[in-house]
Design a protein around this motif. Structure first.
Motif, PDB file in Angstrom:
ATOM      1  N   GLY A  13      -1.806 -17.325   7.087  1.00  0.00           N
ATOM      2  CA  GLY A  13      -1.336 -18.557   7.720  1.00  0.00           C
ATOM      3  C   GLY A  13      -0.907 -19.614   6.732  1.00  0.00           C
ATOM      4  O   GLY A  13      -0.331 -20.632   7.114  1.00  0.00           O
ATOM      5  N   GLY A  14      -1.186 -19.387   5.443  1.00  0.00           N
ATOM      6  CA  GLY A  14      -0.783 -20.344   4.421  1.00  0.00           C
ATOM      7  C   GLY A  14       0.667 -20.156   4.003  1.00  0.00           C
ATOM      8  O   GLY A  14       1.265 -19.089   4.196  1.00  0.00           O
ATOM      9  N   ILE A  15       1.232 -21.190   3.419  1.00  0.00           N
ATOM     10  CA  ILE A  15       2.613 -21.150   2.923  1.00  0.00           C
ATOM     11  C   ILE A  15       2.565 -20.794   1.445  1.00  0.00           C
ATOM     12  O   ILE A  15       1.945 -21.505   0.650  1.00  0.00           O
ATOM     13  CB  ILE A  15       3.307 -22.507   3.112  1.00  0.00           C
ATOM     14  CG1 ILE A  15       3.286 -22.917   4.587  1.00  0.00           C
ATOM     15  CG2 ILE A  15       4.733 -22.463   2.595  1.00  0.00           C
ATOM     16  CD1 ILE A  15       3.690 -24.368   4.811  1.00  0.00           C
ATOM     17  N   LEU A  16       3.198 -19.699   1.069  1.00  0.00           N
ATOM     18  CA  LEU A  16       3.166 -19.251  -0.316  1.00  0.00           C
ATOM     19  C   LEU A  16       3.871 -20.277  -1.205  1.00  0.00           C
ATOM     20  O   LEU A  16       5.045 -20.603  -0.991  1.00  0.00           O
ATOM     21  CB  LEU A  16       3.846 -17.886  -0.441  1.00  0.00           C
ATOM     22  CG  LEU A  16       3.708 -17.175  -1.789  1.00  0.00           C
ATOM     23  CD1 LEU A  16       2.242 -16.875  -2.099  1.00  0.00           C
ATOM     24  CD2 LEU A  16       4.529 -15.889  -1.782  1.00  0.00           C
ATOM     25  N   ALA A  17       3.154 -20.790  -2.196  1.00  0.00           N
ATOM     26  CA  ALA A  17       3.689 -21.864  -3.028  1.00  0.00           C
ATOM     27  C   ALA A  17       4.612 -21.359  -4.120  1.00  0.00           C
ATOM     28  O   ALA A  17       5.517 -22.079  -4.561  1.00  0.00           O
ATOM     29  CB  ALA A  17       2.540 -22.663  -3.652  1.00  0.00           C
ATOM     30  N   HIS A  31       7.242 -18.633   2.165  1.00  0.00           N
ATOM     31  CA  HIS A  31       6.941 -17.631   3.193  1.00  0.00           C
ATOM     32  C   HIS A  31       5.537 -17.873   3.759  1.00  0.00           C
ATOM     33  O   HIS A  31       4.584 -18.098   3.015  1.00  0.00           O
ATOM     34  CB  HIS A  31       7.026 -16.235   2.576  1.00  0.00           C
ATOM     35  CG  HIS A  31       6.622 -15.135   3.505  1.00  0.00           C
ATOM     36  ND1 HIS A  31       7.344 -14.798   4.629  1.00  0.00           N
ATOM     37  CD2 HIS A  31       5.539 -14.293   3.485  1.00  0.00           C
ATOM     38  CE1 HIS A  31       6.746 -13.802   5.257  1.00  0.00           C
ATOM     39  NE2 HIS A  31       5.657 -13.476   4.590  1.00  0.00           N
ATOM     40  N   VAL A  32       5.422 -17.845   5.070  1.00  0.00           N
ATOM     41  CA  VAL A  32       4.112 -17.977   5.711  1.00  0.00           C
ATOM     42  C   VAL A  32       3.447 -16.605   5.720  1.00  0.00           C
ATOM     43  O   VAL A  32       3.963 -15.642   6.295  1.00  0.00           O
ATOM     44  CB  VAL A  32       4.249 -18.523   7.139  1.00  0.00           C
ATOM     45  CG1 VAL A  32       2.874 -18.610   7.800  1.00  0.00           C
ATOM     46  CG2 VAL A  32       4.913 -19.904   7.123  1.00  0.00           C
ATOM     47  N   LEU A  33       2.320 -16.522   5.054  1.00  0.00           N
ATOM     48  CA  LEU A  33       1.640 -15.237   4.877  1.00  0.00           C
ATOM     49  C   LEU A  33       0.993 -14.763   6.176  1.00  0.00           C
ATOM     50  O   LEU A  33       0.239 -15.510   6.819  1.00  0.00           O
ATOM     51  CB  LEU A  33       0.581 -15.359   3.786  1.00  0.00           C
ATOM     52  CG  LEU A  33       1.116 -15.643   2.373  1.00  0.00           C
ATOM     53  CD1 LEU A  33      -0.030 -15.934   1.424  1.00  0.00           C
ATOM     54  CD2 LEU A  33       1.952 -14.477   1.870  1.00  0.00           C
ATOM     55  N   GLU A  34       1.289 -13.533   6.556  1.00  0.00           N
ATOM     56  CA  GLU A  34       0.682 -12.908   7.720  1.00  0.00           C
ATOM     57  C   GLU A  34      -0.377 -11.912   7.247  1.00  0.00           C
ATOM     58  O   GLU A  34      -0.528 -11.653   6.047  1.00  0.00           O
ATOM     59  CB  GLU A  34       1.754 -12.220   8.561  1.00  0.00           C
ATOM     60  CG  GLU A  34       2.806 -13.185   9.099  1.00  0.00           C
ATOM     61  CD  GLU A  34       3.876 -12.483   9.894  1.00  0.00           C
ATOM     62  OE1 GLU A  34       3.859 -11.224   9.948  1.00  0.00           O
ATOM     63  OE2 GLU A  34       4.736 -13.178  10.476  1.00  0.00           O
ATOM     64  N   ALA A  35      -1.071 -11.315   8.206  1.00  0.00           N
ATOM     65  CA  ALA A  35      -2.152 -10.390   7.854  1.00  0.00           C
ATOM     66  C   ALA A  35      -1.645  -9.223   7.023  1.00  0.00           C
ATOM     67  O   ALA A  35      -2.288  -8.797   6.045  1.00  0.00           O
ATOM     68  CB  ALA A  35      -2.834  -9.887   9.125  1.00  0.00           C
TER      69      ALA A  35
END
Length: 539
Positions: A13-17, A31-35
């Motif tokens: 759910g975090g935004i990859l920095a 990119h918003v990290l999914e499972a």
């Protein structure tokens, strides 16, 4: 907004920095990290990642940039879709850009995370040209902050005033002994100026440079805008042009302009209220001058007051503007026969219409198109060759194995469009570069001779700054060469339209180089186009 390095297992759910490349997988920043992403990262041994995480009171970069852009843009401007927190405002039609500087300053002063950059006030824009760019620098900002920014922009901070159709009369005065060729040249240059604002002359009259003759002509003139170019420069309010205007019952708004070149300009109105501009002699040259600023506002039906004219002094010294058509000073007189020409091959496109196939790897006579294009560039009259490739594209790199004497530029700027690739290429040029030749890699019929035609035109035509190849039908294509005076403008390009707007803005400085056949324009973007081309080439 939260911003931290955390265990990968907690990053869903975090935004990859920061972008990551692990094996054959790549994750772009933002990119918003999914499972599935988290599991893949863990499997690859990536135990920590840096992420941003928005709170319920935050607004993401895309929504924030879009919201602010909509509030800022007045009539005549369109907002582009957001990319990486950036939204651009583009011209819907030709016009004159009007900016409320206080609004821009107030928004930029709110928070360092908001960036609003605009073109200069009164910039002449053509359809599709960039007017302003809004960038949200972090991945998100508090909604309350964006609401405040929008409140500053409620009265649109930017708008584009459309040029309106006006009847225009030109009066040329001549002194004894004045060559008729000078009058012809003056008319030609004035017509070219008016064309920038979609205007044309409705009538031209030539008469002696005498107060009485000019007074009578101004009394009879009934055009919306009357331009007067004297055979002798105006040097006083009591000189021929202002004296004739006053004698005809009109008035002089101002004589003298704090813009150089262009100081000796007269602005006034006839008794009937028609605008009159006594033009400075520098309008005989295509180079920018103060008359351009006054005529552009009149073309857009905007007021030109004495206070406006007096305020043009800041930025009014345009003699050495690097974007001017004919700069008075440069780094010294350059002999174009010896000038250093760099060629940039643009090879970072995504081949999106090829249904998964990379068109630059498609063979022509057994050689991948990309390799063929770079070989052609290396054999040409260009002094140095640079090739812009997408970062990490091993197949395209491999296609160029064994070729020597070229520089590889790996970039991610191509994700912004073709302008990003051009900027990446410009960034690689040394200070010694006097000209740059831009060549897309996807032209299957491009030849060494075609490139050399453009380079030869540059070396033989010192009064032009842009050289564009056109096909046998006159259709504009590639390559295009730019003299170094346009480097800064190229570095400011954005979007996917390349340098088209820049070429349109400097039509008077563009030399069209006709290339035999369709080498300059034939590109193949779909499998069907490739199949048709290959069938045509079969014996």
């Amino acid at each position: 907004m939260e911003f931290r390095t955390c265990p990968t297992r907690e990053a869903e759910g975090g935004i990859l920095a920061h972008s990551l490349r692990l094996g054959d997988r790549r994750w772009l920043k933002g990119h918003v990290l999914e499972a599935d992403d988290v599991n893949a990262l863990l499997d690859a041994g990536q135990n920590t990642v840096t992420i941003a995480r928005l709170s319920q009171t935050d607004m993401g970069e895309a929504d924030a940039a879009t919201t602010l852009a909509r509030a800022l843009s007045g009539s005549g401007l369109n907002a582009t879709p957001p990319i990486n927190g950036r939204v651009n405002l583009m011209a819907e039609h030709p016009g004159l850009l009007q900016i409320q500087a206080d609004t821009v300053h107030a928004i930029n002063a709110l928070d360092e995370g908001i960036s609003l950059a605009t073109r200069e006030n009164d910039a002449v824009l053509q359809t599709g040209e960039l007017a302003a760019s809004i960038k949200i620098i972090p991945y998100g900002l508090p909604r309350s902050l964006i609401d405040t920014a929008v409140s500053h922009a409620r009265s649109p901070g930017l708008r584009l005033s459309r040029f309106r159709d006006r009847s225009i009369q030109l009066i040329l005065t001549e002194t004894p002994g004045l060559k008729s060729s000078l009058l012809t040249k003056a008319r030609t240059q004035i017509e070219a100026r008016l064309a920038r604002w979609d205007l044309s002359l409705n009538g031209v009259e030539t008469l002696p440079h005498e107060t009485g003759a000019l007074r009578d002509a101004l009394t009879q003139a009934d055009a919306d805008l009357i331009l007067v170019l004297g055979g002798s420069a105006t040097s006083d309010r009591r000189d021929t042009i202002p004296a004739a205007l006053t004698a005809a019952g009109g008035s002089v708004t101002r004589f003298g302009l704090p813009v150089d070149p262009g100081n000796l300009l007269v602005l006034g109105q006839t008794r009937e209220g028609h605008d009159v501009v006594g033009l400075p002699g520098c309008v005989r040259s295509p180079a920018p001058n103060g008359a351009d600023r006054i005529l552009a506002r009149l073309a857009a039906d905007l007021p030109v007051t004495p206070s406006y004219m007096a305020g043009l002094g800041v930025g009014g010294l345009i003699k050495e503007n690097p974007d001017r058509a004919i700069p008075r000073l440069n780094r010294g007189t350059v002999d174009r026969r010896q000038a250093c020409v760099h060629l940039i091959v643009l090879a970072a496109g995504a081949s999106r219409r090829m249904q998964g196939e990379d068109k630059l790897l498609r063979p022509i006579d057994g050689t991948p198109l990309l390799r063929r294009s770079v070989q052609t560039a290396l054999c040409s009259a260009a002094d140095h060759v640079h090739v812009v490739l997408p970062d990490g594209h091993t197949a395209r790199r491999a296609a160029l194995n064994g070729l020597e004497n070229w520089r590889r530029i790996d970039t991610r700027l191509h994700l912004e469009g073709i302008a990003g690739s051009i900027r990446a290429g410009l960034a690689d040029l040394p200070d010694t570069a006097e000209a740059v030749l831009i060549l897309p890699a996807d032209l299957p019929q491009m030849s060494m001779a075609a490139i050399n035609e453009v380079v030869d035109a540059y070396r033989q035509t010192p009064d032009k700054g842009i050289f564009r190849a056109v096909d046998q039908d006159g259709q504009g294509g590639h390559p295009t060469l730019f003299d170094r005076r346009f480097f800064e403008s190229l570095r400011g390009l954005e979007g996917d339209s390349g340098a088209q707007a820049l070429i349109r803005r400097h039509r008077e400085q563009t030399c069209l180089v006709r290339i035999e056949g369709y080498a300059a324009t034939l590109d193949l973007d779909t499998p069907e186009a490739w199949s048709a081309y290959e069938a045509q080439r079969r014996p």
